[in-house]
Motif scaffolding. Structure first.
Motif, PDB file in Angstrom:
ATOM      1  N   VAL A 103      46.528  17.741  43.248  1.00 58.37           N
ATOM      2  CA  VAL A 103      45.792  18.727  44.052  1.00 58.37           C
ATOM      3  C   VAL A 103      46.085  20.138  43.552  1.00 58.37           C
ATOM      4  O   VAL A 103      45.182  20.987  43.465  1.00 58.37           O
ATOM      5  CB  VAL A 103      46.161  18.579  45.540  1.00 58.37           C
ATOM      6  N   SER A 104      47.331  20.402  43.197  1.00 61.71           N
ATOM      7  CA  SER A 104      47.699  21.730  42.692  1.00 61.71           C
ATOM      8  C   SER A 104      47.010  22.026  41.365  1.00 61.71           C
ATOM      9  O   SER A 104      46.576  23.160  41.119  1.00 61.71           O
ATOM     10  CB  SER A 104      49.217  21.825  42.524  1.00 61.71           C
ATOM     11  N   ILE A 105      46.901  21.010  40.506  1.00 65.81           N
ATOM     12  CA  ILE A 105      46.225  21.197  39.220  1.00 65.81           C
ATOM     13  C   ILE A 105      44.745  21.480  39.440  1.00 65.81           C
ATOM     14  O   ILE A 105      44.145  22.313  38.748  1.00 65.81           O
ATOM     15  CB  ILE A 105      46.447  19.962  38.327  1.00 65.81           C
ATOM     16  N   TRP A 106      44.136  20.806  40.412  1.00 66.16           N
ATOM     17  CA  TRP A 106      42.747  21.121  40.767  1.00 66.16           C
ATOM     18  C   TRP A 106      42.644  22.591  41.180  1.00 66.16           C
ATOM     19  O   TRP A 106      41.718  23.302  40.778  1.00 66.16           O
ATOM     20  CB  TRP A 106      42.288  20.224  41.919  1.00 66.16           C
ATOM     21  N   TYR A 110      40.374  25.717  39.767  1.00 67.31           N
ATOM     22  CA  TYR A 110      39.457  26.388  40.687  1.00 67.31           C
ATOM     23  C   TYR A 110      39.682  27.894  40.692  1.00 67.31           C
ATOM     24  O   TYR A 110      38.731  28.680  40.724  1.00 67.31           O
ATOM     25  CB  TYR A 110      39.655  25.813  42.093  1.00 67.31           C
ATOM     26  N   VAL A 111      40.933  28.298  40.650  1.00 63.47           N
ATOM     27  CA  VAL A 111      41.253  29.729  40.673  1.00 63.47           C
ATOM     28  C   VAL A 111      40.887  30.391  39.346  1.00 63.47           C
ATOM     29  O   VAL A 111      40.354  31.502  39.313  1.00 63.47           O
ATOM     30  CB  VAL A 111      42.750  29.925  41.001  1.00 63.47           C
ATOM     31  N   ILE A 112      41.145  29.710  38.245  1.00 60.10           N
ATOM     32  CA  ILE A 112      40.878  30.282  36.926  1.00 60.10           C
ATOM     33  C   ILE A 112      39.391  30.548  36.713  1.00 60.10           C
ATOM     34  O   ILE A 112      39.000  31.556  36.124  1.00 60.10           O
ATOM     35  CB  ILE A 112      41.410  29.340  35.820  1.00 60.10           C
ATOM     36  N   GLY A 113      38.542  29.663  37.207  1.00 62.07           N
ATOM     37  CA  GLY A 113      37.141  29.694  36.811  1.00 62.07           C
ATOM     38  C   GLY A 113      36.222  30.609  37.573  1.00 62.07           C
ATOM     39  O   GLY A 113      35.137  30.947  37.080  1.00 62.07           O
ATOM     40  N   GLN A 114      36.581  31.046  38.772  1.00 59.02           N
ATOM     41  CA  GLN A 114      35.599  31.700  39.637  1.00 59.02           C
ATOM     42  C   GLN A 114      35.077  33.031  39.093  1.00 59.02           C
ATOM     43  O   GLN A 114      33.861  33.247  39.012  1.00 59.02           O
ATOM     44  CB  GLN A 114      36.199  31.918  41.033  1.00 59.02           C
ATOM     45  N   ILE A 115      35.969  33.925  38.739  1.00 59.81           N
ATOM     46  CA  ILE A 115      35.525  35.256  38.305  1.00 59.81           C
ATOM     47  C   ILE A 115      34.772  35.191  36.977  1.00 59.81           C
ATOM     48  O   ILE A 115      33.672  35.761  36.858  1.00 59.81           O
ATOM     49  CB  ILE A 115      36.723  36.223  38.246  1.00 59.81           C
ATOM     50  N   PRO A 116      35.292  34.504  35.944  1.00 55.85           N
ATOM     51  CA  PRO A 116      34.509  34.411  34.699  1.00 55.85           C
ATOM     52  C   PRO A 116      33.137  33.780  34.912  1.00 55.85           C
ATOM     53  O   PRO A 116      32.143  34.218  34.318  1.00 55.85           O
ATOM     54  CB  PRO A 116      35.389  33.541  33.795  1.00 55.85           C
ATOM     55  N   GLU A 164      33.933  23.155  39.486  1.00 53.58           N
ATOM     56  CA  GLU A 164      33.526  23.453  40.863  1.00 53.58           C
ATOM     57  C   GLU A 164      33.730  24.916  41.227  1.00 53.58           C
ATOM     58  O   GLU A 164      33.086  25.427  42.149  1.00 53.58           O
ATOM     59  CB  GLU A 164      34.326  22.583  41.843  1.00 53.58           C
ATOM     60  N   SER A 165      34.593  25.601  40.505  1.00 52.33           N
ATOM     61  CA  SER A 165      35.014  26.947  40.900  1.00 52.33           C
ATOM     62  C   SER A 165      33.864  27.934  41.011  1.00 52.33           C
ATOM     63  O   SER A 165      33.864  28.805  41.881  1.00 52.33           O
ATOM     64  CB  SER A 165      36.052  27.476  39.905  1.00 52.33           C
ATOM     65  N   ASN A 437      36.452  35.337  47.270  1.00 53.20           N
ATOM     66  CA  ASN A 437      36.644  33.901  47.453  1.00 53.20           C
ATOM     67  C   ASN A 437      37.842  33.394  46.661  1.00 53.20           C
ATOM     68  O   ASN A 437      38.599  32.533  47.125  1.00 53.20           O
ATOM     69  CB  ASN A 437      35.375  33.158  47.029  1.00 53.20           C
ATOM     70  N   ASP A 438      38.041  33.934  45.464  1.00 53.02           N
ATOM     71  CA  ASP A 438      39.138  33.484  44.606  1.00 53.02           C
ATOM     72  C   ASP A 438      40.492  33.818  45.225  1.00 53.02           C
ATOM     73  O   ASP A 438      41.371  32.957  45.354  1.00 53.02           O
ATOM     74  CB  ASP A 438      39.001  34.150  43.238  1.00 53.02           C
TER      75      ASP A 438
END
Length: 455
Positions: A103-106, A110-116, A164-165, A437-438
Motif C-alpha cells: 500500500v505504501s509503494i502504491w 500516486y504522490v510522484i505522478g500527480q503534478i507532472p 492512477e495519480s 490533492n497531492d
C-alpha cells in the motif's frame, strides 16, 4: 468569496496575453441569467437552445467517462485489500508487513505522478493523456493476477499508483476547461461522488467475483479479482480515447462537435476570462511563485481533506463485542458492523449534492460558505462526542456518527474555486489543483500513523 461569471458583450474585446481575449465591460452571468425553477434543478434549462445542445454533449461524455473512471480507480485501488483477505496472503507468503509495504509503494507512485501529469495536460490534450493513464493502470491491474511473489506485486502496485495519480486532478482541470462558475460545482460534485460509490460497492463486487470464479481455469479467487477489475477498466479507457474531449482553448475541435458548437465552447470560456496555454519562461515561473495562490490554496484543500472526523462507527460497533462486554447484552453482527455506517454515506451524498446546487445557484458561485459550514459543523459533532461517555446514550452516538459525513462535502467546491480563481493562467490552474490533492494525500497517508491509531 464569489467568482464572477462574466457575460460576453459584443464590441468590447481587446487583445490580451496568451490566447484569450479580455472583456472590458463584463457582466455577472448570475445576474444576467435569471433562473427559472427548472434552471434551479439543472442550469442548462436557462440557456439558449444551441448552448443547451452543446452542454448536453459535453455532460454526457465528460461526466460519463469521469464518473465511471473514478469509480474504477477506487475499485482498482482497493482490490489489493480484498485479494489479501481472499487467499493472496497465503499464496504469496505475506505474513509480515508486506501488505502495508504494498500500500505504501502504491502511495509513492500516486504522490510522484500527480503534478507532472497535470502539467502535461497543458501541453498534450487530456483526450490522450487521461485515457492513457487509465489504460496504464488497467494493464498493471491485469498483470497483478499472475504475480508469483510479493516483490512482483510491489512493482505492479507502484505502477497502478503512478498511473492512477493523474486521473482525479486531471478531471478537475478538464472540468475547469469547459464549464463556467454557474456550472462547475455540480459537475465536480457528481464526479467526486461517483468515486465514493465506487469505494462503497467495491467490496460487494469483488466478493461476488471471488465467490463465483474461485478455481475456474485453475486460478485462485483473488487472482480473478484483478482480472475482472481490468476487464471492466480497459474498455472505459478505450472509450475515453474516442470520446473524451480536449480543451477548447488549446486543442483541435472534437469530431463530435460541429464548427458552430466548437466556436460557442470557445466563446463561453473567453467571456469569463478563461485562458489558454502560454509558454514557460523564467519570468513566468518567478511570477507563479510570487503569488499567494500557490501557498494558500493548496493548504486550504489539505486542511479540509484532513480536518474531518475519521469515520469511527464501525470500530465503535465492533467494540461492543469485546470480552468482557462493555454493555452486557448488546452485540453487533458482522453485517451490522458493515451496514449501519452506510447511513452516513447516504447523508453524505444528499448533503454534498445540496451544497453543490446551492453554491452554483442561489449563492451565485460562492464556494467559501461551505468551508465554514463544514468546520463549524465538525466542531458541533466533535465536542459532544468527546463529552458523552462512550457507552452511554448509544443512540446519540449513532446519530452523531452518522452526521459526521454531512460536513465533508466542500472538497470538490474548493477545487472548483481553485479552477476559477486561477482561470487567467491555465498552467497555474493545473499546478494548484494537482498540488492541493497531492499534498492532501501525503498528509492523509502519513498522518493517521500518528493521530488515528486503531490499537
Amino acid at each position: 468569496m464569489a467568482t464572477k461569471t462574466l457575460a460576453y458583450q459584443p464590441g468590447h474585446e481587446t487583445a490580451s496575453d496568451g490566447d484569450v481575449e479580455s472583456v472590458s465591460k463584463p457582466v455577472d452571468l448570475h445576474e444576467a441569467i435569471k433562473p427559472t425553477w427548472k434552471g434551479r434543478i439543472w442550469d442548462t434549462f436557462d440557456l439558449p437552445r444551441d448552448e443547451r445542445r452543446l452542454l448536453f454533449k459535453v455532460d454526457a461524455l465528460i461526466l460519463t467517462f469521469a464518473s465511471l473512471g473514478y469509480f474504477l480507480k477506487n475499485l482498482d485501488q482497493s482490490n489489493i485489500n480484498n485479494a489479501f483477505l481472499s487467499g493472496m496472503q497465503e499464496d504469496l507468503g505475506m505474513y509480515g508487513n508486506e501488505l502495508v509495504t504494498a500500500v505504501s509503494i502504491w502511495t509513492v507512485g500516486y504522490v510522484i505522478g500527480q503534478i507532472p501529469s497535470n502539467l502535461l495536460l497543458t501541453r498534450v490534450s487530456p483526450r490522450y493523456v487521461i485515457p492513457a493513464l487509465e489504460f496504464g493502470w488497467g494493464i498493471a491491474t491485469l498483470g497483478s493476477y499472475g504475480v508469483k511473489s510479493y516483490k512482483a506485486l510491489y512493482a505492479l502496485r507502484f505502477l497502478v499508483g503512478l498511473f492512477e495519480s493523474g486521473f482525479y486532478p486531471g478531471i478537475h482541470y478538464l472540468l475547469g476547461g469547459w464549464y463556467t462558475p454557474r456550472e462547475i460545482g455540480k459537475r465536480a460534485m457528481i464526479f467526486w461522488l461517483a468515486g465514493s460509490l465506487g469505494s462503497m460497492f467495491s467490496g460487494f463486487l469483488q466478493a461476488a467475483a471471488y465467490t463465483n470464479l474461485s478455481g475456474v481455469h485453475g486460478l485462485a479467487g483473488w487472482r480473478w479479482l484483478f482480472i475482472i477489475d481490468a476487464i471492466i477498466t480497459l474498455p472505459i479507457a478505450l472509450f475515453g480515447f474516442f470520446f473524451l474531449p480536449g480543451l477548447p482553448l488549446q486543442d483541435k475541435k472534437e469530431w463530435w462537435l460541429t464548427e458552430e458548437e466548437n466556436e460557442l465552447a470557445i466563446a463561453r470560456l473567453k467571456r469569463i476570462g478563461r485562458a489558454g496555454r502560454r509558454p514557460w519562461t523564467r519570468a513566468r515561473i518567478k511570477e507563479l511563485f510570487s503569488t499567494w495562490h500557490i501557498y494558500i490554496l493548496p493548504l486550504q484543500y489539505v486542511i479540509w481533506n484532513n480536518g474531518g472526523i475519521q469515520q469511527p462507527m464501525g470500530y465503535y460497533l465492533k467494540s461492543f463485542n469485546k470480552k468482557p462486554a462493555p454493555v452486557p447484552g448488546r452485540h453487533y453482527t458482522v453485517p451490522q458492523i458493515n451496514n449501519l455506517p452506510l447511513v452516513a454515506t447516504g447523508i453524505f451524498i444528499v448533503v454534498s449534492l445540496f451544497y453543490a446546487w446551492l453554491s452554483d445557484g442561489p449563492l451565485k458561485g460562492r464556494r467559501w460558505p461551505f468551508m465554514y459550514i463544514g468546520a463549524f459543523f465538525l466542531l458541533g459533532i466533535a465536542i459532544p462526542l468527546r463529552i458523552i461517555p462512550l457507552y452511554e446514550n448509544i443512540e446519540a452516538h449513532f446519530a452523531l456518527y452518522w452526521l459526521t459525513s454531512a460536513a465533508s462535502g466542500a472538497g470538490p467546491l474548493i477545487l472548483a474555486w481553485i479552477n476559477e480563481i486561477n482561470q487567467h493562467d491555465t498552467e497555474k490552474r493545473a499546478l494548484l489543483v494537482a498540488m492541493g490533492n497531492d499534498l492532501a494525500y501525503v498528509v492523509q497517508a502519513v498522518g493517521p500513523n500518528f493521530y488515528w491509531k486503531t490499537t
